[in-house]
Scaffold this active site. Structure first.
Site, PDB file in Angstrom:
ATOM      1  CG  PHE A   1     -10.329   8.924   1.568  1.00 24.26           C
ATOM      2  CD1 PHE A   1     -11.475   9.681   1.516  1.00 24.26           C
ATOM      3  CD2 PHE A   1      -9.149   9.657   1.512  1.00 24.26           C
ATOM      4  CE1 PHE A   1     -11.924  10.753   2.052  1.00 24.26           C
ATOM      5  CE2 PHE A   1     -10.110  11.446   1.613  1.00 24.26           C
ATOM      6  CZ  PHE A   1     -11.187  11.787   1.698  1.00 24.26           C
TER       7      PHE A   1
ATOM      8  CG  ASP B   1      -3.275   9.210  -2.417  1.00 26.10           C
ATOM      9  OD1 ASP B   1      -2.624   9.577  -1.450  1.00 26.10           O
ATOM     10  OD2 ASP B   1      -4.508   9.502  -2.188  1.00 26.10           O
TER      11      ASP B   1
ATOM     12  CE  LYS C   1      -4.004  11.406   5.563  1.00 29.96           C
ATOM     13  NZ  LYS C   1      -5.323  11.925   6.152  1.00 29.96           N
TER      14      LYS C   1
HETATM   15  N1  PLP Z   1      -5.804  10.835  -0.067  1.00 26.40           N
HETATM   16  C1  PLP Z   1      -5.275   9.596   0.536  1.00 26.40           C
HETATM   17  C2  PLP Z   1      -4.738   8.754   0.484  1.00 26.40           C
HETATM   18  C3  PLP Z   1      -5.826  10.105   2.294  1.00 26.40           C
HETATM   19  O1  PLP Z   1      -5.889   9.450   3.098  1.00 26.40           O
HETATM   20  C4  PLP Z   1      -5.867  11.350   2.419  1.00 26.40           C
HETATM   21  C5  PLP Z   1      -6.766  12.437   3.347  1.00 26.40           C
HETATM   22  O2  PLP Z   1      -7.140  12.052   4.645  1.00 26.40           O
HETATM   23  C6  PLP Z   1      -6.120  12.781   1.290  1.00 26.40           C
HETATM   24  C7  PLP Z   1      -6.029  11.713   0.144  1.00 26.40           C
HETATM   25  C8  PLP Z   1      -6.811  13.396   1.189  1.00 26.40           C
HETATM   26  O3  PLP Z   1      -5.947  14.765   1.724  1.00 26.40           O
HETATM   27  P1  PLP Z   1      -6.956  16.260   1.907  1.00 26.40           P
HETATM   28  O4  PLP Z   1      -7.506  15.505   2.865  1.00 26.40           O
HETATM   29  O5  PLP Z   1      -5.151  16.786   3.087  1.00 26.40           O
HETATM   30  O6  PLP Z   1      -7.480  16.702   0.986  1.00 26.40           O
END
Ligand code: PLP
Length: 385
Positions: free
Chosen positions: A130, A215, A244
């Site tokens: 994700f 990520d 986050k």
């Molecule tokens: N990448 C990862 C691993 C995530 O857990 C999330 C959100 O849950 C995101 C990207 C996306 O972040 P945002 O919701 O701040 O756009």
């Protein structure tokens, strides 16, 4: 009761309106208290209304909120320096959400492919991953529910199973510019990339001349008991994204790159709120606190305690494994409807999350106490039994 009719229905929310929070606790408009083990989806690393964040916000709001991304500001300089110094990477682009940071990482990799790899543009990503909800980050994500949505997707994201090195090796071609992976797949249900896999992936990407993008939006900023998730495996990526916990609850994220990968030129990347002093000041305050060795040690200790309590509960009730690291944990359930369990917990005053039908996820404040862990287990037990 607040009028909720005009809130766009992008998700199903319970009919509760939260008005206040403190540490691990939230209060709704009826005065009911809830123990919060969701914390904005692993965002509020210091819990609700932490004095360090309040002071940073108040102090900065009185000095300078926004001076336009066209100019430097002190807090932008301080935060980018702190991230670079703590990660061993070099250049930082501050932004507002994890998806925006990942969108930036995708653009950076594609630019790097144009400059250094004959126009290569593909990024190998993982099944189940994700990376966000912009069109490119949804295309990069391996979340099955995204597959039919918003077609046609952005091309160039071949997907392979997580922890399968041969599959990545086979997927890298002359068109490939990078491999992108989460150290722990959070939204997929807390599925770790093994340390051995991350080390092998580091070697493989180096040998094949492509970038390694991590990520760390969910795993970064102390969530796993180290400041960055990659520290467990002892590898350093070429590009990393943060979000986050970086803002502790305010919208703040970062695209971080080594000098060799950092190839944006003026005009390639930007945005109105990027690097604004208000959010950057909060990020500095959060990072300064979370990176302290004693803070990270306490995350590891509380995480180990939570693992022990979850394992005991699981054995007692005949459920499955406990996965994850630090305070990003999941309990696999062998039976029961997680939707109903989450609802039942809410009725008892506990907020937990079910990222998939057989998994509960626990992502409390990194400041959660053992007493609050005990309280959570006491509230959860009747919901599982
Ligand atoms: N990448 C990862 C691993 C995530 O857990 C999330 C959100 O849950 C995101 C990207 C996306 O972040 P945002 O919701 O701040 O756009």
């Amino acid at each position: 009761m607040s009028d909720l009719d005009h809130v766009m229905k992008v998700t199903t929310r319970p009919p509760i309106v939260f008005v206040e929070g403190s540490g691990s606790w939230l209060r709704d408009s009826d005065g009911r208290e809830y123990l919060d083990f969701v914390q904005g989806w692993a965002v509020n690393c210091l819990g609700h209304a932490h004095p360090v964040m309040r002071q940073a916000l108040e102090r900065q709001a009185a000095r300078l909120i926004n001076c336009s991304p066209a100019y430097h500001n002190e807090q932008m300089a301080d935060l980018t320096s702190a991230i670079a110094e703590s990660s061993g990477l070099d250049h930082v682009f501050l932004c507002n959400s994890g998806a925006e940071a990942n969108e930036g990482a995708i653009k950076l990799a594609r630019k790097w492919g144009q400059v250094h790899r004959g126009g290569a543009f593909e990024i190998v990503t993982m099944e189940g991953s994700f990376h966000g909800r912009t069109l490119a980050t949804m295309s990069a994500s391996g979340k099955p529910a995204f597959a039919p949505l918003f077609e046609p997707k952005v091309p160039g994201f071949p997907k392979v199973p997580l922890n399968d090195l041969d599959a990545v090796a086979a997927a890298i071609t002359d068109r490939t510019v990078a491999v992108m992976v989460e150290p722990i797949q959070g939204e997929a249900g807390v599925i770790p990339a093994t340390d051995a896999y991350l080390r092998a992936l580091r070697d493989l990407t180096r040998e094949r001349g492509v970038l390694l993008i991590l990520d760390e939006i969910q795993t970064g900023i102390g969530r796993t008991g180290r400041l960055y998730g990659f520290e467990h495996a002892g590898v350093r990526p070429d590009v990393m994204t943060l979000g986050k916990g970086l803002g502790g609850g305010v919208p703040l994220a970062a695209l971080v790159a080594s000098t060799a990968a950092s190839c944006f030129e003026p005009g390639d990347q930007g945005g109105t709120f990027n690097g604004n002093p208000l959010m950057s000041a909060v990020g500095c305050a959060v990072l300064e606190m979370v990176r302290r060795p004693e803070f990270l040690a306490s995350v590891r200790e509380t995480g180990a305690y939570l693992v022990g309590r979850l394992r005991a509960l699981s054995e007692e009730l005949g459920h499955g494994e406990v996965r994850g690291r630090g305070l990003l944990l999941a309990l696999a359930l062998t039976r029961g409807d997680t939707g109903k369990i989450v609802e039942g917990a809410l009725e008892r005053g506990l907020l937990i999350n079910a990222p998939r039908p057989d998994t509960l996820r626990f992502m409390p404040a990194l400041t959660v106490s053992r007493g609050e862990v005990d309280r959570m287990i006491a509230l959860l037990e009747p919901c599982l039994a």
